[in-house]
Design an enzyme around this catalytic site. Structure first.
Site, short mmCIF file in Angstrom:
data_model
loop_
_atom_site.label_atom_id
_atom_site.label_comp_id
_atom_site.label_asym_id
_atom_site.label_seq_id
_atom_site.Cartn_x
_atom_site.Cartn_y
_atom_site.Cartn_z
N SER A 168 19.64 -32.60 -6.70
CA SER A 168 21.04 -31.37 -5.73
C SER A 168 23.09 -31.97 -5.94
O SER A 168 23.56 -30.38 -6.01
CB SER A 168 21.39 -32.64 -4.64
N TYR A 169 22.84 -32.52 -7.17
CA TYR A 169 24.05 -32.27 -8.14
C TYR A 169 24.47 -30.62 -8.37
O TYR A 169 25.02 -30.26 -9.15
CB TYR A 169 24.07 -33.19 -9.12
N GLU A 170 23.43 -30.50 -9.24
CA GLU A 170 22.95 -29.07 -9.68
C GLU A 170 23.74 -28.38 -8.64
O GLU A 170 23.56 -26.65 -9.35
CB GLU A 170 21.88 -29.17 -10.36
N THR A 206 17.83 -33.18 -0.60
CA THR A 206 17.78 -34.91 -0.37
C THR A 206 18.26 -35.81 -1.06
O THR A 206 17.59 -35.81 -2.37
CB THR A 206 16.40 -35.25 0.35
N VAL A 207 19.19 -36.51 -0.37
CA VAL A 207 19.71 -37.51 -1.33
C VAL A 207 19.24 -38.54 -0.64
O VAL A 207 20.12 -38.40 0.63
CB VAL A 207 20.96 -37.74 -1.78
N ILE A 208 18.33 -40.00 -0.88
CA ILE A 208 18.95 -41.26 -0.14
C ILE A 208 19.81 -42.11 -0.41
O ILE A 208 19.38 -42.48 -1.88
CB ILE A 208 17.05 -40.55 -0.11
N HIS A 229 25.34 -44.43 -6.34
CA HIS A 229 25.24 -42.53 -7.42
C HIS A 229 25.16 -42.31 -5.73
O HIS A 229 25.24 -41.17 -5.71
CB HIS A 229 23.81 -43.26 -7.46
N PHE A 276 23.68 -24.92 4.53
CA PHE A 276 23.84 -26.19 3.99
C PHE A 276 22.68 -26.87 4.74
O PHE A 276 22.72 -27.75 6.07
CB PHE A 276 25.15 -27.05 4.60
N ARG A 324 14.16 -35.55 9.62
CA ARG A 324 14.67 -34.50 9.15
C ARG A 324 14.48 -33.28 8.51
O ARG A 324 15.18 -31.95 8.30
CB ARG A 324 16.41 -34.91 8.21
#
Length: 158
Positions: free
Chosen positions: A57-59, A81-83, A89, A114, A128
């Site tokens: 996701s950072y990219e 997805t960021v869990i 972090h 988004f 989701r």
């Protein structure tokens, strides 16, 4: 009084979808939802859709920037997805991704959907990214289609 509204049909639109490879089992559902909306509701043709897989996701903002400055696309959909884990972090990645995508969208007057899930656990992520309902990839695609049309109306009304 002028009111600007639009539909979600954008059959000539060229759309890039940047999808995160990390948590791929969730992101595949987001991608399926986005593709379904683009084709079924937006009438976007397969040849006008480009899918780019990115490591994390950072990219996403870097890829979105490269796509934006290429001037090849009418809209971008960012899916990932960021869990939340046991460290901070999660906050860094989610914040940088969100603010980066927003900045790129505004700097380039380019719709960026988004579709980044930020969840506390895997169950929320799966919920989701639902195939039948509550798919945030579908919602991101709908937003991009509508924004493409709204921006065209604004541009042509001047």
């Amino acid at each position: 009084m002028n009111i600007i509204e639009s539909d979600t049909i954008a059959n000539k639109a060229k759309i890039a979808i940047a999808v995160v490879r990390f948590n791929r089992f969730v992101n595949n559902n987001l991608l399926e939802g986005a593709l379904d909306v683009l084709k079924r509701i937006g009438h976007v043709k397969d040849e006008n859709i480009t899918i780019i897989w990115v490591p994390g996701s950072y990219e996403l903002p870097l890829i979105a920037k490269a796509l934006a400055i290429s001037h090849k696309y009418d809209g971008i959909i960012a899916l990932g997805t960021v869990i939340r884990g046991f460290t901070i972090h999660f906050e860094f990645v989610a914040k940088e991704c969100s603010s980066g995508l927003s900045r790129i969208s505004m700097e380039n007057t380019l719709p960026i959907g988004f579709g980044l899930l930020t969840t506390d656990n895997i169950s929320q992520a799966i919920e989701r990214s639902g195939i039948k309902a509550n798919n945030k990839g579908s919602e991101a695609a709908l937003a991009v289609l509508e924004m493409i049309n709204i921006l065209k109306i604004i541009k042509n009304s001047s």
